[in-house]
Enzyme design. Structure first.
Site, short mmCIF file in Angstrom:
data_model
loop_
_atom_site.label_atom_id
_atom_site.label_comp_id
_atom_site.label_asym_id
_atom_site.label_seq_id
_atom_site.Cartn_x
_atom_site.Cartn_y
_atom_site.Cartn_z
N GLU A 1 0.81 -1.22 0.00
CA GLU A 1 0.00 0.00 0.00
C GLU A 1 0.84 1.27 0.00
O GLU A 1 0.46 2.29 -0.57
CB GLU A 1 -0.95 0.01 1.21
CG GLU A 1 -2.08 -1.01 1.13
CD GLU A 1 -1.66 -2.42 1.46
OE1 GLU A 1 -0.53 -2.60 1.98
OE2 GLU A 1 -2.44 -3.36 1.21
N HIS B 1 -10.85 -5.22 8.01
CA HIS B 1 -11.73 -5.22 6.84
C HIS B 1 -12.98 -4.38 7.08
O HIS B 1 -13.72 -4.09 6.16
CB HIS B 1 -12.12 -6.65 6.47
CG HIS B 1 -10.96 -7.51 6.14
ND1 HIS B 1 -10.14 -8.04 7.10
CD2 HIS B 1 -10.45 -7.92 4.95
CE1 HIS B 1 -9.19 -8.76 6.52
NE2 HIS B 1 -9.35 -8.68 5.21
#
Lengths: 325, 333
Positions: A60, A129
């Protein structure tokens, strides 16, 4: 107009903008070959090729950091972080590099970048998540934070985000990807930042929400209606910039207010909203301002998540309490 | 600053870097520069050797010890000093400081206060070049400390798999603030990069010819579509990690080590070679030195004459002003 789910609205916006502006480039994990784990970028690679729809490694930090390099050379990157929780790995790049570029260089190096990320609970997936972290990012001035709650807004705000000259964190409610749908205008369609949306008119209590909490507030309004209480529901749409005047006006309609969000209560964005209303509309208040938020805990396993994410019942209770005050 | 293979020009550029830093140190000492400065002194051959292999439209990213890279890529000393002194006439109009100087027009994508943080930007720029079929090259400079930063390793990987025109330049000065590279980077610097599939070389970073030769090869490869590569430049910083008024400089390296390093001095080395090769006229060295001194004296005076930013402008440029009543929130000076 066409009936679309949120994910379809997002996909149509990406495709439309990539056709309109050849500087737009999409990068992220599994965005190309797979079309994104939630299919937000489905089909884009076939249309625009692998150099404009780039599959990246699971990294990321370099996804976000390279977006800044792309922007500085004149491209317009739209990067996908697979889940907002993973954006913590890129937090430095997003908040200290992207968000500060314009200020640090006094306008010489703006960063026209959109960071898309799904988030939010009740989709049976734990911790990272589902985490709602909008307030963590909101303290990083220089970044705009856009959180649509409807299908037309998903399209209109995404097109506005990609065209915005500043870096935008565009947060998509996972639960709404396929559950929220609506009539979406055809062709080019933008929604301005900093203008909240009135979801429902009412006169007794104001419910303030954004993103995945808007349907919760709307459901609470229905339940309150059955009890003879008229709720006024607003969707903030963008946290940064914040529609301060719109918020104050929404409060002044009822004198009572409940803010609803999925992030834990402490230092959540609800704290910002109630502080602002207290500062700017104190003499319009008929009752203490209330927040309905997740407990100060970590996002749990799916079996108990319905107890963690604030539901309409809690909102109804808080609203009724403000009426008793 | 333009591409050049002229050793006289390398000499001039290295001398400019060194004397710039001497003035910066004096300005810290006198209290005119508020805060810390990381001197580049000793490492001049790296920035000059690499940047002399670059075209003006190639781009670099730099580090916290960035003055050398910026000067070597053509940054103007007067606007740099003005930035160090926090003046409106500085590169970032007095809001960036030593560690964030940038000059977009010269391909200087900024010094960077975070170790390793410029590398992903360079990868993004390189990808943009490829997308637009431009034969430009991106060069991130970083130190040995960055070899342990995740984002640099992520950048190596991305550059290799997308075959990006990037030349990674590691300035290995052997030491972080006090911890040694040898101790903190098991397996060594160049072998680690090679493990990512990067063509990897290690050169004497005190020898501007060696650096320039390695950079030229790597840049040529990148420009021709041959993908990224990695150069380790073994060098020594002469100063302590950083200097700041009132700070206690602490040198952890031995006096003997520092003396040996100075005997490898990149500027004296090149000057000696030019003497032996009769590469310059009688008195030409003095002439160049005096020119550089004069240019830098004028630069400092330019900087001193600048005005400091007005506190009322503290929120300007936070966002593009596309919305009424935005962004000023929370503070009124």
């Amino acid at each position: 107009m066409a009936e679309m789910t949120m994910i379809e609205a997002i996909r149509s916006a990406l495709r439309l903008e990539m056709e309109r502006d050849e500087r737009v480039i999409v990068m992220g994990e599994d965005v190309g070959q797979l079309g994104g784990v939630f299919r937000a970028t489905d089909g884009l690679r076939q249309f625009f090729g692998p150099s404009r729809v780039v599959d990246t490694p699971l990294a990321e930090s370099v996804i976000a950091g390279s977006a800044l390099g792309l922007a500085l050379t004149g491209l317009v990157p739209v990067i996908e972080i697979q889940f907002l929780g993973f954006a913590q790995n890129a937090y430095h790049q997003i908040c200290q590099q992207l968000a500060r570029s314009r200020y640090r260089t006094r306008g010489a190096q703006p960063a026209q970048i959109t960071v898309r990320a799904p988030f939010g609970g009740n989709v049976r997936t734990p911790e990272f998540h589902s985490d709602s972290m909008e307030s963590q990012f909101a303290q990083n001035t220089g970044l705009k934070i856009v959180m649509p709650a409807s299908a037309p807004d998903a399209k209109g705000l995404l097109l506005q985000s990609i065209r915005d000259p500043d870096p935008v964190l565009f947060l998509e409610p996972l639960r709404g990807y396929r559950m929220i749908s609506g009539e979406v205008p055809d062709g080019d369609y933008t929604v301005p930042f900093g203008a909240l949306r009135t979801v429902r008119e009412g006169s007794d209590v104001t419910l303030v929400a954004w993103s995945g909490s808007v349907p919760v507030a709307a459901e609470a309004a229905e339940l309150l209606d059955a009890k003879g209480v008229s709720a006024h529901v607003v969707d903030l749409r963008t946290l940064v910039p914040l529609d301060e005047a719109g918020l104050v006006a929404a409060l002044e309609r009822t004198g009572r207010c409940v803010v609803v969000h999925e992030a834990p209560a402490t230092a959540g964005f609800g704290a910002e909203v109630v502080a602002l209303l207290q500062e700017q509309a104190f003499y319009s208040l008929e009752a203490p301002l209330r927040r309905v938020a997740a407990p100060d805990s970590h996002y749990p396993l799916p079996g108990v998540e319905r107890d963690f994410v604030p539901g309409a019942g809690l909102v109804v209770r808080a609203a009724l309490e403000t009426l008793e005050a | 600053m333009s591409e050049t293979g002229d050793p006289l020009e390398w000499y001039r550029r290295m001398q400019r870097l060194r004397r710039f830093e001497a003035r910066a140190a004096a300005l810290v000492e006198s209290g005119e520069i508020v805060g810390a400065v990381h001197e580049y002194t000793g490492e001049e051959a790296v920035a000059v050797g690499v940047c002399a292999a670059l075209r003006e439209d190639d781009i670099i990213t730099s580090t916290h010890r960035g003055h050398g890279h910026i000067l070597a890529k053509g940054g103007e000393p007067r606007r740099m000093f003005a930035e160090l002194l926090g003046r409106e006439s500085g590169y970032n109009r007095g809001r960036g400081g030593s560690m964030h100087i940038a000059d977009f027009s010269r391909g200087i994508y900024g010094a960077n206060g975070i170790v390793g943080a410029g590398a992903p930007m360079a990868c993004g720029a390189a990808h943009a070049f490829r997308t637009r079929a431009e034969d430009r090259v991106a060069v991130p400079f970083f130190g040995d400390g960055a070899m342990n930063q995740g984002v640099l390793l992520e950048s190596f990987n991305l550059a290799v798999l997308l075959s990006l025109p990037v030349v990674f330049v590691c300035e290995n000065n052997g030491i972080a603030i006090t911890s040694s590279t040898e101790e903190m980077t098991p397996g060594g610097v160049a072998p680690r990069a090679a493990g990512f599939g990067l063509p990897s070389r290690s050169v004497d970073g005190m020898d501007v010819r060696a650096v320039h030769e390695a950079a030229t090869t790597a840049v040529r490869r990148a420009r021709a579509g041959g993908g990224p590569s990695f150069i380790e430049c073994r060098t020594v910083r002469y100063s302590v990690h950083n200097i700041a008024a009132g700070a206690l400089p602490r040198e952890s390296r031995s006096e003997a080590f520092m003396e040996a390093a100075r005997r490898r001095d990149p500027i004296e080395r090149l000057a000696g070679e030019l003497d032996r090769e009769r590469g310059w006229r009688q008195g030409e060295r003095t002439e160049i030195d005096e020119n550089v001194e004069g240019e830098l004296d004028a630069a400092v005076e330019f900087a001193r004459a600048g005005r400091r930013p007005d506190a009322k402008t503290a929120l300007d440029f936070m966002y593009a002003a596309t919305y009424p009543d935005f962004p000023a929130r929370g503070w009124e000076p």
